[in-house]
Design an enzyme around this catalytic site. Structure first.
Site, PDB file in Angstrom:
ATOM      1  N   ASN A   9      29.550  42.418  26.590  1.00  0.00           N
ATOM      2  CA  ASN A   9      30.114  41.904  27.848  1.00  0.00           C
ATOM      3  C   ASN A   9      30.548  43.063  28.745  1.00  0.00           C
ATOM      4  O   ASN A   9      31.673  43.112  29.240  1.00  0.00           O
ATOM      5  CB  ASN A   9      31.278  40.946  27.573  1.00  0.00           C
ATOM      6  N   GLU A  35      24.103  42.485  26.977  1.00  0.00           N
ATOM      7  CA  GLU A  35      24.913  42.341  28.191  1.00  0.00           C
ATOM      8  C   GLU A  35      25.598  43.660  28.539  1.00  0.00           C
ATOM      9  O   GLU A  35      26.817  43.751  28.668  1.00  0.00           O
ATOM     10  CB  GLU A  35      25.922  41.192  28.071  1.00  0.00           C
ATOM     11  N   ASP A 148      22.404  37.796  21.129  1.00  0.00           N
ATOM     12  CA  ASP A 148      23.045  36.601  21.666  1.00  0.00           C
ATOM     13  C   ASP A 148      21.950  35.634  22.096  1.00  0.00           C
ATOM     14  O   ASP A 148      21.308  35.832  23.121  1.00  0.00           O
ATOM     15  CB  ASP A 148      23.935  37.002  22.845  1.00  0.00           C
ATOM     16  N   ASN A 150      22.563  32.443  22.717  1.00  0.00           N
ATOM     17  CA  ASN A 150      23.194  31.461  23.594  1.00  0.00           C
ATOM     18  C   ASN A 150      22.874  30.020  23.203  1.00  0.00           C
ATOM     19  O   ASN A 150      22.823  29.127  24.064  1.00  0.00           O
ATOM     20  CB  ASN A 150      22.819  31.720  25.066  1.00  0.00           C
ATOM     21  N   HIS A 246      32.816  38.370  22.575  1.00  0.00           N
ATOM     22  CA  HIS A 246      32.063  38.170  21.339  1.00  0.00           C
ATOM     23  C   HIS A 246      32.637  39.093  20.257  1.00  0.00           C
ATOM     24  O   HIS A 246      33.351  40.055  20.561  1.00  0.00           O
ATOM     25  CB  HIS A 246      30.585  38.517  21.518  1.00  0.00           C
TER      26      HIS A 246
END
Length: 257
Positions: A9, A35, A148, A150, A246
């Site tokens: 992130n 990310e 990830d 999602n 995360h």
């Protein structure tokens, strides 16, 4: 062999929260990150080469958005950026590193939670990625896809599954797609093969007190071909410190890189 995957992130944000001070103590051979929210010019200092890792990145064209990376103790034989679909590759979602007969892939699926247009982009990604997964399953190499995705696969994989059945990340068609990855293509969800316990999550919303109450989702995976999956010996989700919304997923393998 130890592999860690984490949606950071924002790699610079994770660095400010101590991720690259923590990393050298983990004895990881490969670390996959997603990310990044960074361009190539932003990746300097400890972010570029923490603890003598080799580093490789596939950044999004849009600033402060998406992007994936791989850190490795051993130099890969080959590194491949992207999947060959311009709309996907512009967002920096796929990076593959080959080590002998093993390929490790850092993957970041789109999130559809911000609106219908992004859910459509997620389905676009899934539709085009499935045949690529089939090719990976049939290529004769051992494959580990870290990242990830999602998507929470089953009811055990998120706290409030009943109220999320119409929300991105737990839609019936997303879950069915992931089931086909496992059942039709033969890939293995390594964490769930070893740990069948409930309340094992890797992401928590920043809203409310999701982290404090462990109201989470398991959407980060190491998904692998059967041969290397069978060599996994231990799995864990690191939650002592927080580097992101995360948590790092750590898996050990009886395999020499």
């Amino acid at each position: 062999m130890r592999i860690i995957t984490l949606n950071v992130n924002g790699v610079r944000s994770a660095a400010s929260k101590g991720f690259f001070r923590w990393l050298p103590m983990q004895a990881a051979d490969i670390v996959c990150v997603q990310e990044l929210k960074a361009q190539a010019g932003d990746i300097t200092g400890e972010i570029a080469s923490p603890d003598r890792y080799q580093s490789y990145f596939h950044c999004a064209e849009k600033k402060g958005y998406s992007g994936v990376g791989i850190y490795a103790r051993r130099q890969p034989d080959n590194v491949m950026e992207g999947v060959g679909v311009p709309e996907i590759d512009a967002e920096g979602r796929y990076l593959r590193a080959d080590f002998g007969p093993l390929s490790v892939i850092s993957i970041y699926f789109p999130s559809g939670s911000s609106g219908e247009h992004r859910q459509a982009a997620k389905f676009f990604f899934m539709d085009r990625f499935f045949p690529m997964l089939r090719n990976l399953a049939d290529c004769g190499r051992e494959i580990i896809l870290c990242g990830d995705w999602n998507i929470a696969h089953k009811e055990i994989d998120l706290k409030n599954w009943r109220s999320n059945q119409k929300n991105s990340g737990f839609l019936p068609e997303e879950r069915l797609w992931l089931s086909e990855v496992f059942q039709d293509l033969g890939f293995i969800d390594i964490f769930r093969r070893i740990n069948q316990q409930p309340e094992q999550y890797t992401w928590w919303s920043n809203r409310g007190q999701a982290w404090a109450k462990n109201v989470g989702w398991r959407i980060d995976y190491q998904i692998a071909t059967p041969g290397i999956a069978a060599r996994a010996t231990a799995v864990s989700i690191y939650k002592t410190e927080r580097f992101s919304d995360h948590s790092p997923l750590i898996i050990d393998y009886d395999y020499n890189l």
